[in-house]
Design an enzyme around this catalytic site. Sequence first.
Site, mmCIF file in Angstrom:
data_model
loop_
_atom_site.group_PDB
_atom_site.id
_atom_site.type_symbol
_atom_site.label_atom_id
_atom_site.label_comp_id
_atom_site.label_asym_id
_atom_site.label_seq_id
_atom_site.Cartn_x
_atom_site.Cartn_y
_atom_site.Cartn_z
ATOM 1 N N ARG A 31 -18.747 -48.886 -5.399
ATOM 2 C CA ARG A 31 -18.610 -48.501 -6.807
ATOM 3 C C ARG A 31 -18.656 -49.685 -7.768
ATOM 4 N NH1 ARG A 31 -14.100 -50.274 -8.951
ATOM 5 N NH2 ARG A 31 -12.471 -50.925 -7.509
ATOM 6 N N VAL A 41 -15.985 -58.200 2.771
ATOM 7 C CA VAL A 41 -16.297 -59.447 2.078
ATOM 8 C C VAL A 41 -17.363 -59.132 1.041
ATOM 9 C CG1 VAL A 41 -17.264 -61.758 2.291
ATOM 10 C CG2 VAL A 41 -15.755 -60.864 4.089
ATOM 11 N N GLY A 61 -9.567 -53.590 1.544
ATOM 12 C CA GLY A 61 -9.080 -54.952 1.469
ATOM 13 C C GLY A 61 -10.179 -55.962 1.234
ATOM 14 N N ASP A 62 -10.102 -56.671 0.117
ATOM 15 C CA ASP A 62 -11.004 -57.772 -0.231
ATOM 16 C C ASP A 62 -10.496 -59.014 0.496
ATOM 17 O OD1 ASP A 62 -12.167 -59.990 -1.438
ATOM 18 O OD2 ASP A 62 -11.729 -59.377 -3.489
ATOM 19 N N ARG A 87 -6.015 -49.155 2.413
ATOM 20 C CA ARG A 87 -7.259 -48.391 2.508
ATOM 21 C C ARG A 87 -8.471 -49.275 2.281
ATOM 22 N NH1 ARG A 87 -9.596 -47.730 -2.363
ATOM 23 N NH2 ARG A 87 -8.294 -48.073 -4.206
ATOM 24 N N CYS A 114 -4.518 -49.819 -3.334
ATOM 25 C CA CYS A 114 -5.248 -50.298 -2.147
ATOM 26 C C CYS A 114 -4.279 -50.442 -0.976
ATOM 27 C CB CYS A 114 -5.932 -51.629 -2.449
ATOM 28 S SG CYS A 114 -7.251 -51.524 -3.671
#
EC number: 2.1.1.45
Length: 342
Positions: free
Chosen positions: A31, A238, A198-199, A196, A176
């Site tokens: 998104r 990533v 994770g960067d 849910r 998140c």
Amino acid sequence: MTTTPNQGTSHAPIFDLVTDVFGTGRHKPNRTGVDTISGFSKHYTVDLQEGFPLLTTKDLSGFRWNSLIHELLWYFSGEEHIRTLREETGIWDAWADEEGHLDTAYGRFWRRYPVPEEGLAGEAWPDDGHRWMNDEGTFDQLAYVLDTLDENPNSRRLVINAWHPANAAVSTLPPCHYTFVFNVQGDELNLHLTQRSGDIALGVPFNLAAYAILAQVVAQRAGFELGSFAHTIVDAHVYCGAGERGAWYGDHLDELQSRLADVQSPDEYLDVREWLLDAAPEEADGEEDYDHVPGLLLQASREPRERPALDVADVPLEDLSFEDIVLRDYDPADGIRFAVAE
């Protein structure tokens, strides 16, 4: 004052998470308009007795540490707005309106979870006079956990949930890191977080540090030693750039993964990074540093240093302030810039 010692140097769990997603992930648009390399259901565990797990392969001190601590204190406050928080950090500004209101606020659910005004026949709900109910008719999950740790520490119901399905369905940014569970083993308090999304470059190091502090704060107030922090991330990703830069990974991910599979020593990640920067199209103006892959390869080439220590003052949770949480003996490598995909 409770202190987390600085005995360990290994950041292997986070390093393994990075290399796992790089090695097995799929190219995945999303998104934000910034593509990702994404892996499903990744997990790591960190022993909190080996020191405070703030990454040392990049610098998270200064304004980053300031933001992390003020955000956590904001969670503790239970506020549904950022009017107080934005005086210290702007990390939530992009998701708030001019008056500081948010579609979803973590601490609001931690401390003031909505309770139905009318339950269905046969359901059990606390009444307004219940000790964990607030005056406004909401439920204080954190108070419930602290009291239950004191009265029934072996309970398997020490759950705090920041996810409300009806809110999440219409929220601009639903939580998140949305649910966590405390668990006592012997005299040690452990914490498991489920996330849910994770960067890995930006968000996960913050999540690790924040929940390690949370574990220490709760353990200290409940009279336990620190145990482990475990973290499950459903979509661990990533960010790899927007436009042509992001699309390039869709066509060349196999080659990147092949080169990474051949790496035998940390410095060889720099060779992969050099190849990538030569081969991939440049990031467009205004889209610089949305590609986190080069920065993570640089980070992977660095040797981890000794973990810092953390002091937390022994004051009531409601009185805990920025000055009560002190980072000591932190000697990180230089910072690495990663842009936030909104």
